[in-house]
Write an enzyme that holds these catalytic residues in place. Structure first.
Site, PDB file in Angstrom:
ATOM      1  N   SER A 335       0.701  -1.294   0.173  1.00  0.00           N
ATOM      2  CA  SER A 335       0.468  -0.277  -0.267  1.00  0.00           C
ATOM      3  C   SER A 335       0.530   0.906   0.199  1.00  0.00           C
ATOM      4  CB  SER A 335      -0.926  -0.145   1.596  1.00  0.00           C
ATOM      5  OG  SER A 335      -1.086   1.380   1.690  1.00  0.00           O
ATOM      6  N   GLU A 336       0.443   1.931  -0.902  1.00  0.00           N
ATOM      7  CA  GLU A 336       0.981   3.151  -0.986  1.00  0.00           C
ATOM      8  C   GLU A 336       1.196   4.613   0.422  1.00  0.00           C
ATOM      9  OE1 GLU A 336      -1.566   3.936  -4.650  1.00  0.00           O
ATOM     10  OE2 GLU A 336      -1.070   2.819  -3.031  1.00  0.00           O
ATOM     11  N   ASN A 337       0.436   4.109   1.191  1.00  0.00           N
ATOM     12  CA  ASN A 337       0.289   4.983   2.667  1.00  0.00           C
ATOM     13  C   ASN A 337       2.120   4.161   3.862  1.00  0.00           C
ATOM     14  OD1 ASN A 337      -1.265   2.602   3.367  1.00  0.00           O
ATOM     15  ND2 ASN A 337      -2.071   3.877   5.120  1.00  0.00           N
ATOM     16  N   SER A 373       7.869   3.589   0.306  1.00  0.00           N
ATOM     17  CA  SER A 373       6.667   3.288  -0.757  1.00  0.00           C
ATOM     18  C   SER A 373       7.459   3.287  -1.866  1.00  0.00           C
ATOM     19  CB  SER A 373       5.510   3.183   0.271  1.00  0.00           C
ATOM     20  OG  SER A 373       4.253   3.401  -0.404  1.00  0.00           O
TER      21      SER A 373
END
Length: 538
Positions: A335-337, A373
């Site tokens: 996940s990007e976060n 990320s």
């Protein structure tokens, strides 16, 4: 001799130190300021300041510092943040009071006021790809004035002309400038300038009395790089502890980057979409036609997963496809976060945030910041990205982030995800838009997310492979449809795979197979014996 002179000098030096009471310290001479009232920590932020504000969605936002800015009444701020919270929480509160002049963000999302102010010309918005935003901030903190990235090449980001501010009549008052383009190793890259701020407002978990800071789980996101990119960094924490509480190797942000620390008294920690485990006895709602269409796409999309794969999934259909991963393979979801190793099956408890929902992490998972990320993403370490689309062209151009003057959600991390040369890009979407308007076209007429980036298109009617030179090839059709049916609802020509009939049967069988696998998987997760009768019958 020299050794005697050195020893005599050290003795004299030690005597002087003892006499004057001086001593050496490895800590900075600049002492950190600790505040009990967040208002005192932000009251000197002037009108027109550039403020970096940490957080991702509503996760890890500096609630108390933002609320204090409301009280100071400071105006004409340039706010650099991944997004602007929601209408009544986070930076959305400062939008309501018109204290922000310009937002530098990647995502508008469901913040209705943010979108309204932008489209009506009340707010300047510099939309920036999420990974580029994270890297611009990281570079600013590292003293790097600019860098080159493939993200955004062939889009409005590179070409310029993206609306930053609208006039009241809907025309563009301020447009983005074109980027410098250079070629490295046969690929095109655009130059992006770094970002620094006058102040950074950061949310962390704990700080020690020396000013060292640690974050909790996904709250690192943009907070970590923003700590390093401002003249004055103000960190609000939930707890202040004694020096030595943290092992030195566990510190996320060393004290050199921290100027002011505030202990927050209360935190709402609002979640946009709280997802909890549903009762097993709960009766499922009757499926609508739209649900059946989505499920068909979801189940076919799940066939793209392979054992050992690292994958990033977009909001909606792509993320739901993870619920149908075969039980005998391992897929690492990113996940990007800042999570690697998450799961979204609704049979598990939830305790972390991805996109806007709660998720669970698996044993062996890892948390990291937004800049790390996107280093994974741009660096080609992600094998598969799956995302939705408004339009896809014959040669793989993708459009999914805005309709000029009407709707803007922002590109989020999509531009970065599709720009990686080493990542397979799969688009999942309904075959046609409302009114049977074509979504698969000869050429996209909406602003592009990426140019010649899509490898495969999956709809409820068909599956296409995309060749960046030859165009589309139809490889699968749904039961009851023919290639001629697909031609009637597709806005461009395509080749037909010679084994299309075989592929048709394969997709039907695989869909049934996945229904079985998913049921068996859920039984395993619930620690019950898989339904062998069902498996054998099918």
């Amino acid at each position: 001799n020299e050794m005697d002179i050195l020893l005599d000098s050290w003795g004299l030096f030690s005597m002087c130190m003892s006499t004057c009471g001086c001593y050496f310290s490895t800590s900075s001479q600049r002492s950190r300021q600790f505040y009990s009232d967040p208002l005192d920590a932000v009251k000197d932020i002037p009108n027109g300041a550039t403020v970096l504000v940490g957080g991702f969605g509503l996760c890890g936002i500096p609630e108390n510092l933002i609320n204090s800015l409301l009280k100071t009444g400071v105006k004409s701020l340039t706010a650099v943040s991944n997004n602007a919270g929601v209408d009544d929480f986070g930076l959305g509160l400062l939008l309501q009071t018109k204290q922000i002049k310009r937002m530098i963000s990647s995502y508008v999302g469901e913040n209705v006021e943010f979108e309204r102010q932008y489209l009506s010309g009340e707010l300047e918005v510099e939309l920036t790809p999420q990974g580029t935003l994270a890297e611009r901030i990281r570079a600013g903190g590292a003293g790097v004035p600019a860098f080159f990235t493939a993200t955004g090449y062939g889009t409005l980001i590179q070409e310029g002309g993206s609306p930053i501010k609208y006039n009241k009549d809907g025309t563009i008052a301020i447009a983005s400038e074109p980027r410098e383009v250079r070629e490295f190793n046969g690929r095109h890259y655009i130059m992006e300038k770094s970002i620094t701020g006058d102040f950074a407002l950061v949310k962390a978990w704990k700080a020690d009395k020396a000013g060292n800071v640690i974050f909790r789980k996904t709250a690192r996101n943009f907070n970590q790089p923003m700590c390093k990119a401002a003249k004055i960094t103000i960190v609000e924490v939930e707890e202040i502890v004694d020096v030595g509480t943290f092992a030195a190797e566990d510190i996320h942000i060393p004290s050199i980057y921290v100027h002011r620390i505030v202990k927050g008294d209360s935190y709402e920690k609002r979640i946009e979409r709280r997802t909890v485990k549903k009762g097993q006895a709960e009766n499922p709602k009757p499926k609508k036609d739209s649900d059946i269409v989505r499920e068909r796409i979801i189940r076919r999309a799940a066939l793209e997963f392979e054992d050992g794969m690292y994958a990033n999934l977009g909001i909606g259909i792509p993320m739901l496809a993870s619920n149908f991963i075969k039980p005998d393979i391992t897929v690492h979801l990113q996940s990007e976060n800042g999570i690697l190793g998450l799961v979204t099956l609704h049979k598990l408890p939830f305790n972390n945030l991805i996109c806007k929902e709660t998720v669970t992490v698996l044993p062996g998972a890892a948390y990291f910041s937004s800049d790390d990320s996107f280093a994974m993403i741009r660096g080609g370490h992600i094998n598969l990205t799956m995302l939705g689309a408004m339009q896809v062209s014959k040669y793989g151009d993708l459009a999914n982030w805005m309709i000029p003057g009407k709707m803007v959600k922002g590109m989020g991390g999509a531009m970065d995800l599709v720009a990686s040369a080493g990542t397979k890009v799969v688009v999942t979407m309904e075959h046609s838009a409302k009114g049977d308007k074509h979504k698969i076209l000869e050429k996209c007429n909406l602003p592009l997310t990426g140019k010649q980036c899509v490898d495969r298109i999956i709809t409820e009617k068909a599956v296409f492979d995309v060749d960046k030179d030859k165009g589309l090839t139809l490889i699968e059709v749904w039961e009851g449809l023919t290639p001629d049916d697909i031609k009637k609802c597709t806005g461009t020509d395509f080749e037909v795979n010679e084994t299309i009939e075989l592929q048709k049967r394969i997709i039907i069988l695989n869909t049934l197979h996945h229904t079985v696998c998913n049921i068996a998987h859920c039984d395993i997760l619930l620690h019950t014996k898989p339904s062998n009768t069902y498996l054998n019958e099918n």
